[in-house]
Design a protein around this motif. Structure first.
Motif, PDB file in Angstrom:
ATOM      1  N   LEU A   1      -4.609  -1.930  -1.139  1.00  0.00           N
ATOM      2  CA  LEU A   1      -3.290  -1.447  -1.547  1.00  0.00           C
ATOM      3  C   LEU A   1      -3.129  -1.544  -3.055  1.00  0.00           C
ATOM      4  O   LEU A   1      -2.665  -0.605  -3.697  1.00  0.00           O
ATOM      5  CB  LEU A   1      -2.183  -2.236  -0.853  1.00  0.00           C
ATOM      6  N   LYS A   2      -3.496  -2.665  -3.642  1.00  0.00           N
ATOM      7  CA  LYS A   2      -3.381  -2.842  -5.093  1.00  0.00           C
ATOM      8  C   LYS A   2      -4.224  -1.802  -5.819  1.00  0.00           C
ATOM      9  O   LYS A   2      -3.795  -1.199  -6.793  1.00  0.00           O
ATOM     10  CB  LYS A   2      -3.804  -4.258  -5.484  1.00  0.00           C
ATOM     11  N   LEU A   3      -5.416  -1.574  -5.323  1.00  0.00           N
ATOM     12  CA  LEU A   3      -6.305  -0.602  -5.962  1.00  0.00           C
ATOM     13  C   LEU A   3      -5.742   0.813  -5.818  1.00  0.00           C
ATOM     14  O   LEU A   3      -5.750   1.586  -6.762  1.00  0.00           O
ATOM     15  CB  LEU A   3      -7.706  -0.693  -5.355  1.00  0.00           C
ATOM     16  N   SER A   4      -5.228   1.142  -4.632  1.00  0.00           N
ATOM     17  CA  SER A   4      -4.683   2.492  -4.429  1.00  0.00           C
ATOM     18  C   SER A   4      -3.331   2.646  -5.110  1.00  0.00           C
ATOM     19  O   SER A   4      -2.936   3.750  -5.458  1.00  0.00           O
ATOM     20  CB  SER A   4      -4.557   2.811  -2.945  1.00  0.00           C
ATOM     21  N   GLN A   5      -2.639   1.532  -5.327  1.00  0.00           N
ATOM     22  CA  GLN A   5      -1.354   1.571  -6.029  1.00  0.00           C
ATOM     23  C   GLN A   5      -1.568   2.143  -7.423  1.00  0.00           C
ATOM     24  O   GLN A   5      -0.745   2.890  -7.930  1.00  0.00           O
ATOM     25  CB  GLN A   5      -0.781   0.160  -6.095  1.00  0.00           C
ATOM     26  N   GLN A   6      -2.689   1.802  -8.007  1.00  0.00           N
ATOM     27  CA  GLN A   6      -3.006   2.329  -9.325  1.00  0.00           C
ATOM     28  C   GLN A   6      -3.221   3.842  -9.266  1.00  0.00           C
ATOM     29  O   GLN A   6      -3.092   4.532 -10.246  1.00  0.00           O
ATOM     30  CB  GLN A   6      -4.274   1.659  -9.881  1.00  0.00           C
ATOM     31  N   LYS A   7      -3.548   4.339  -8.081  1.00  0.00           N
ATOM     32  CA  LYS A   7      -3.785   5.777  -7.911  1.00  0.00           C
ATOM     33  C   LYS A   7      -2.561   6.449  -7.294  1.00  0.00           C
ATOM     34  O   LYS A   7      -2.663   7.425  -6.577  1.00  0.00           O
ATOM     35  CB  LYS A   7      -5.012   5.989  -7.032  1.00  0.00           C
ATOM     36  N   GLN A   8      -1.402   5.864  -7.505  1.00  0.00           N
ATOM     37  CA  GLN A   8      -0.103   6.429  -7.144  1.00  0.00           C
ATOM     38  C   GLN A   8       0.193   6.435  -5.648  1.00  0.00           C
ATOM     39  O   GLN A   8       0.914   7.287  -5.170  1.00  0.00           O
ATOM     40  CB  GLN A   8       0.055   7.835  -7.708  1.00  0.00           C
ATOM     41  N   LYS A   9      -0.306   5.454  -4.902  1.00  0.00           N
ATOM     42  CA  LYS A   9       0.061   5.367  -3.492  1.00  0.00           C
ATOM     43  C   LYS A   9       1.555   5.062  -3.367  1.00  0.00           C
ATOM     44  O   LYS A   9       2.210   5.581  -2.496  1.00  0.00           O
ATOM     45  CB  LYS A   9      -0.762   4.288  -2.786  1.00  0.00           C
ATOM     46  N   CYS A  10       2.070   4.246  -4.263  1.00  0.00           N
ATOM     47  CA  CYS A  10       3.492   3.883  -4.217  1.00  0.00           C
ATOM     48  C   CYS A  10       4.360   4.798  -5.074  1.00  0.00           C
ATOM     49  O   CYS A  10       5.536   4.972  -4.790  1.00  0.00           O
ATOM     50  CB  CYS A  10       3.686   2.446  -4.683  1.00  0.00           C
ATOM     51  N   ALA A  11       3.828   5.321  -6.147  1.00  0.00           N
ATOM     52  CA  ALA A  11       4.634   6.096  -7.109  1.00  0.00           C
ATOM     53  C   ALA A  11       5.360   7.233  -6.424  1.00  0.00           C
ATOM     54  O   ALA A  11       4.796   7.886  -5.569  1.00  0.00           O
ATOM     55  CB  ALA A  11       3.752   6.620  -8.230  1.00  0.00           C
ATOM     56  N   PRO A  12       6.607   7.465  -6.738  1.00  0.00           N
ATOM     57  CA  PRO A  12       7.466   6.773  -7.698  1.00  0.00           C
ATOM     58  C   PRO A  12       8.291   5.664  -7.045  1.00  0.00           C
ATOM     59  O   PRO A  12       9.347   5.302  -7.544  1.00  0.00           O
ATOM     60  CB  PRO A  12       8.382   7.903  -8.171  1.00  0.00           C
ATOM     61  N   TYR A  13       7.822   5.133  -5.939  1.00  0.00           N
ATOM     62  CA  TYR A  13       8.565   4.138  -5.165  1.00  0.00           C
ATOM     63  C   TYR A  13       8.122   2.719  -5.503  1.00  0.00           C
ATOM     64  O   TYR A  13       7.189   2.501  -6.262  1.00  0.00           O
ATOM     65  CB  TYR A  13       8.373   4.398  -3.669  1.00  0.00           C
ATOM     66  N   TYR A  14       8.812   1.748  -4.865  1.00  0.00           N
ATOM     67  CA  TYR A  14       8.565   0.335  -5.104  1.00  0.00           C
ATOM     68  C   TYR A  14       8.437  -0.414  -3.787  1.00  0.00           C
ATOM     69  O   TYR A  14       8.941   0.031  -2.757  1.00  0.00           O
ATOM     70  CB  TYR A  14       9.722  -0.298  -5.895  1.00  0.00           C
ATOM     71  N   LEU A  15       7.791  -1.584  -3.867  1.00  0.00           N
ATOM     72  CA  LEU A  15       7.728  -2.520  -2.750  1.00  0.00           C
ATOM     73  C   LEU A  15       8.530  -3.760  -3.127  1.00  0.00           C
ATOM     74  O   LEU A  15       8.546  -4.162  -4.289  1.00  0.00           O
ATOM     75  CB  LEU A  15       6.277  -2.941  -2.476  1.00  0.00           C
ATOM     76  N   LEU A  16       9.185  -4.357  -2.151  1.00  0.00           N
ATOM     77  CA  LEU A  16       9.878  -5.626  -2.359  1.00  0.00           C
ATOM     78  C   LEU A  16       8.926  -6.757  -1.994  1.00  0.00           C
ATOM     79  O   LEU A  16       8.225  -6.671  -0.980  1.00  0.00           O
ATOM     80  CB  LEU A  16      11.126  -5.712  -1.478  1.00  0.00           C
ATOM     81  N   ALA A  17       8.907  -7.808  -2.806  1.00  0.00           N
ATOM     82  CA  ALA A  17       8.016  -8.935  -2.562  1.00  0.00           C
ATOM     83  C   ALA A  17       8.720 -10.244  -2.895  1.00  0.00           C
ATOM     84  O   ALA A  17       9.731 -10.255  -3.600  1.00  0.00           O
ATOM     85  CB  ALA A  17       6.759  -8.801  -3.423  1.00  0.00           C
ATOM     86  N   ASP A  18       8.171 -11.341  -2.391  1.00  0.00           N
ATOM     87  CA  ASP A  18       8.713 -12.649  -2.763  1.00  0.00           C
ATOM     88  C   ASP A  18       8.034 -13.127  -4.043  1.00  0.00           C
ATOM     89  O   ASP A  18       7.210 -12.424  -4.631  1.00  0.00           O
ATOM     90  CB  ASP A  18       8.578 -13.649  -1.611  1.00  0.00           C
ATOM     91  N   SER A  19       8.360 -14.339  -4.451  1.00  0.00           N
ATOM     92  CA  SER A  19       7.856 -14.852  -5.730  1.00  0.00           C
ATOM     93  C   SER A  19       6.371 -15.190  -5.698  1.00  0.00           C
ATOM     94  O   SER A  19       5.789 -15.504  -6.734  1.00  0.00           O
ATOM     95  CB  SER A  19       8.664 -16.072  -6.164  1.00  0.00           C
ATOM     96  N   GLY A  20       5.738 -15.096  -4.534  1.00  0.00           N
ATOM     97  CA  GLY A  20       4.298 -15.305  -4.443  1.00  0.00           C
ATOM     98  C   GLY A  20       3.511 -14.130  -4.985  1.00  0.00           C
ATOM     99  O   GLY A  20       2.298 -14.218  -5.151  1.00  0.00           O
ATOM    100  N   TYR A  21       4.192 -13.048  -5.267  1.00  0.00           N
ATOM    101  CA  TYR A  21       3.561 -11.834  -5.784  1.00  0.00           C
ATOM    102  C   TYR A  21       3.930 -11.646  -7.251  1.00  0.00           C
ATOM    103  O   TYR A  21       5.008 -12.045  -7.683  1.00  0.00           O
ATOM    104  CB  TYR A  21       4.007 -10.608  -4.976  1.00  0.00           C
ATOM    105  N   PRO A  22       3.056 -10.981  -7.994  1.00  0.00           N
ATOM    106  CA  PRO A  22       3.367 -10.725  -9.399  1.00  0.00           C
ATOM    107  C   PRO A  22       4.317  -9.536  -9.543  1.00  0.00           C
ATOM    108  O   PRO A  22       4.228  -8.561  -8.778  1.00  0.00           O
ATOM    109  CB  PRO A  22       2.002 -10.387 -10.001  1.00  0.00           C
ATOM    110  N   LEU A  23       5.233  -9.620 -10.490  1.00  0.00           N
ATOM    111  CA  LEU A  23       6.084  -8.485 -10.832  1.00  0.00           C
ATOM    112  C   LEU A  23       5.190  -7.429 -11.468  1.00  0.00           C
ATOM    113  O   LEU A  23       4.475  -7.711 -12.424  1.00  0.00           O
ATOM    114  CB  LEU A  23       7.176  -8.916 -11.804  1.00  0.00           C
ATOM    115  N   GLN A  24       5.203  -6.230 -10.900  1.00  0.00           N
ATOM    116  CA  GLN A  24       4.357  -5.151 -11.405  1.00  0.00           C
ATOM    117  C   GLN A  24       5.125  -3.846 -11.387  1.00  0.00           C
ATOM    118  O   GLN A  24       6.246  -3.785 -10.884  1.00  0.00           O
ATOM    119  CB  GLN A  24       3.084  -5.029 -10.574  1.00  0.00           C
TER     120      GLN A  24
END
Length: 151
Positions: free
Chosen positions: A100-123
Protein backbone atom coordinates in the motif's frame (compact mmCIF):
# COMPACT_ATOMS: atom_id res chain seq x y z
CA UNK A 1 -8.68 -24.77 1.00
CA UNK A 2 -5.77 -22.30 1.05
CA UNK A 3 -5.51 -22.38 -2.73
CA UNK A 4 -9.23 -21.64 -2.97
CA UNK A 5 -8.93 -18.66 -0.59
CA UNK A 6 -5.89 -17.30 -2.41
CA UNK A 7 -7.84 -17.33 -5.66
CA UNK A 8 -10.96 -15.82 -4.10
CA UNK A 9 -9.41 -13.12 -1.88
CA UNK A 10 -8.63 -10.59 -4.67
CA UNK A 11 -12.30 -10.47 -5.59
CA UNK A 12 -13.33 -9.82 -1.99
CA UNK A 13 -10.50 -7.69 -0.60
CA UNK A 14 -9.91 -5.11 -3.28
CA UNK A 15 -9.20 -1.43 -3.60
CA UNK A 16 -12.36 0.51 -4.51
CA UNK A 17 -12.96 1.72 -8.05
CA UNK A 18 -13.80 5.38 -8.65
CA UNK A 19 -17.56 4.95 -8.12
CA UNK A 20 -16.93 3.14 -4.82
CA UNK A 21 -14.41 5.79 -3.75
CA UNK A 22 -17.08 8.46 -4.31
CA UNK A 23 -19.55 6.57 -2.09
CA UNK A 24 -16.96 5.98 0.64
CA UNK A 25 -15.79 9.58 0.54
CA UNK A 26 -19.38 10.87 0.77
CA UNK A 27 -20.01 8.74 3.87
CA UNK A 28 -16.87 10.02 5.60
CA UNK A 29 -17.76 13.56 4.48
CA UNK A 30 -21.16 13.26 6.20
CA UNK A 31 -19.30 12.33 9.41
CA UNK A 32 -17.12 15.44 9.18
CA UNK A 33 -14.11 14.10 7.27
CA UNK A 34 -14.14 15.02 3.58
CA UNK A 35 -11.64 13.38 1.26
CA UNK A 36 -11.32 10.13 3.22
CA UNK A 37 -11.55 6.70 1.56
CA UNK A 38 -10.50 4.49 4.43
CA UNK A 39 -9.08 3.96 7.89
CA UNK A 40 -5.84 2.05 8.41
CA UNK A 41 -4.63 0.21 11.49
CA UNK A 42 -2.55 -2.71 12.60
CA UNK A 43 -3.62 -5.74 14.59
CA UNK A 44 -1.82 -8.69 16.16
CA UNK A 45 -2.76 -12.23 15.21
CA UNK A 46 -1.84 -14.56 18.04
CA UNK A 47 0.38 -17.50 17.05
CA UNK A 48 2.15 -20.37 18.80
CA UNK A 49 5.80 -19.85 19.67
CA UNK A 50 7.71 -20.14 16.39
CA UNK A 51 10.79 -22.37 16.15
CA UNK A 52 12.87 -19.75 14.34
CA UNK A 53 13.65 -16.42 16.01
CA UNK A 54 10.80 -16.52 18.56
CA UNK A 55 11.84 -13.24 20.26
CA UNK A 56 10.97 -11.30 17.09
CA UNK A 57 7.39 -12.49 17.36
CA UNK A 58 6.77 -11.28 20.92
CA UNK A 59 4.68 -8.11 20.69
CA UNK A 60 4.44 -5.24 23.18
CA UNK A 61 1.62 -7.04 24.99
CA UNK A 62 3.85 -10.04 25.66
CA UNK A 63 2.46 -12.73 23.36
CA UNK A 64 3.64 -14.24 20.08
CA UNK A 65 2.00 -12.74 17.03
CA UNK A 66 2.24 -11.67 13.44
CA UNK A 67 1.17 -8.23 12.29
CA UNK A 68 -1.89 -7.61 10.16
CA UNK A 69 -2.43 -4.18 8.59
CA UNK A 70 -5.89 -3.48 7.22
CA UNK A 71 -7.61 -0.58 5.51
CA UNK A 72 -11.39 -0.48 5.95
CA UNK A 73 -14.03 1.63 4.28
CA UNK A 74 -16.94 3.43 5.97
CA UNK A 75 -18.78 0.10 6.44
CA UNK A 76 -15.71 -1.52 8.03
CA UNK A 77 -15.22 -3.66 4.92
CA UNK A 78 -11.56 -4.52 4.39
CA UNK A 79 -10.31 -2.96 1.14
CA UNK A 80 -6.58 -3.64 1.64
CA UNK A 81 -4.76 -6.24 3.73
CA UNK A 82 -1.08 -6.88 4.46
CA UNK A 83 -0.06 -9.71 6.81
CA UNK A 84 3.16 -11.34 7.91
CA UNK A 85 5.58 -9.13 9.82
CA UNK A 86 6.61 -10.42 13.26
CA UNK A 87 4.70 -9.05 16.25
CA UNK A 88 7.61 -6.97 17.56
CA UNK A 89 7.56 -4.77 14.44
CA UNK A 90 5.95 -1.32 14.87
CA UNK A 91 2.91 -0.31 12.77
CA UNK A 92 4.89 2.45 11.07
CA UNK A 93 7.52 -0.02 9.83
CA UNK A 94 4.88 -2.44 8.58
CA UNK A 95 3.25 0.42 6.69
CA UNK A 96 6.55 1.69 5.31
CA UNK A 97 7.25 -1.76 3.81
CA UNK A 98 3.70 -2.56 2.70
CA UNK A 99 2.53 -2.71 -0.92
CA UNK A 100 0.00 0.00 0.00
CA UNK A 101 2.77 2.46 0.90
CA UNK A 102 4.58 1.70 -2.33
CA UNK A 103 1.42 2.01 -4.44
CA UNK A 104 0.41 5.14 -2.52
CA UNK A 105 3.37 6.80 -4.15
CA UNK A 106 1.83 5.79 -7.49
CA UNK A 107 -1.45 7.56 -6.66
CA UNK A 108 -3.48 4.66 -5.25
CA UNK A 109 -4.91 7.09 -2.69
CA UNK A 110 -4.66 10.38 -4.60
CA UNK A 111 -6.51 12.68 -4.24
CA UNK A 112 -7.95 10.97 -1.15
CA UNK A 113 -6.67 10.31 2.37
CA UNK A 114 -6.57 7.51 4.94
CA UNK A 115 -7.25 8.02 8.64
CA UNK A 116 -4.67 6.50 10.99
CA UNK A 117 -3.75 6.48 14.66
CA UNK A 118 -0.53 7.90 16.09
CA UNK A 119 1.31 4.65 15.32
CA UNK A 120 1.46 5.80 11.71
CA UNK A 121 3.48 8.65 10.25
CA UNK A 122 1.70 11.79 9.04
CA UNK A 123 2.11 11.71 5.27
CA UNK A 124 0.69 13.24 2.13
CA UNK A 125 -2.23 10.79 2.07
CA UNK A 126 -2.30 9.64 5.71
CA UNK A 127 -3.96 11.80 8.38
CA UNK A 128 -2.96 11.18 11.99
CA UNK A 129 -3.98 12.85 15.25
CA UNK A 130 -2.17 15.82 16.71
CA UNK A 131 0.39 14.71 19.28
CA UNK A 132 -1.10 15.53 22.66
CA UNK A 133 1.55 16.83 25.02
CA UNK A 134 -0.97 18.77 27.05
CA UNK A 135 -0.97 21.90 24.92
CA UNK A 136 -3.57 21.23 22.21
CA UNK A 137 -6.09 23.92 21.44
CA UNK A 138 -9.85 23.33 21.12
CA UNK A 139 -9.67 22.79 17.34
CA UNK A 140 -6.84 20.26 17.60
CA UNK A 141 -8.68 18.34 20.34
CA UNK A 142 -11.86 18.37 18.24
CA UNK A 143 -9.91 17.06 15.22
CA UNK A 144 -8.44 14.23 17.32
CA UNK A 145 -11.85 13.24 18.67
CA UNK A 146 -13.44 13.22 15.20
CA UNK A 147 -10.53 11.28 13.74
CA UNK A 148 -10.74 8.69 16.49
CA UNK A 149 -14.50 8.26 16.06
CA UNK A 150 -14.16 7.86 12.32
CA UNK A 151 -11.31 5.36 12.59
Amino acid sequence: MTRFLNNLSPSIIKWPDQAEKNIIEQNFREKGFPGIIGAIDGCHIKIDKPDNDPDSYINRKGFYSIQMQAVCDHRRKIIDLFVGYPGSVHDSRVFRNSPLKLSQQKQKCAPYYLLADSGYPLQKHVLTPYRDRGNLNRYQNNFNVKLSRNR
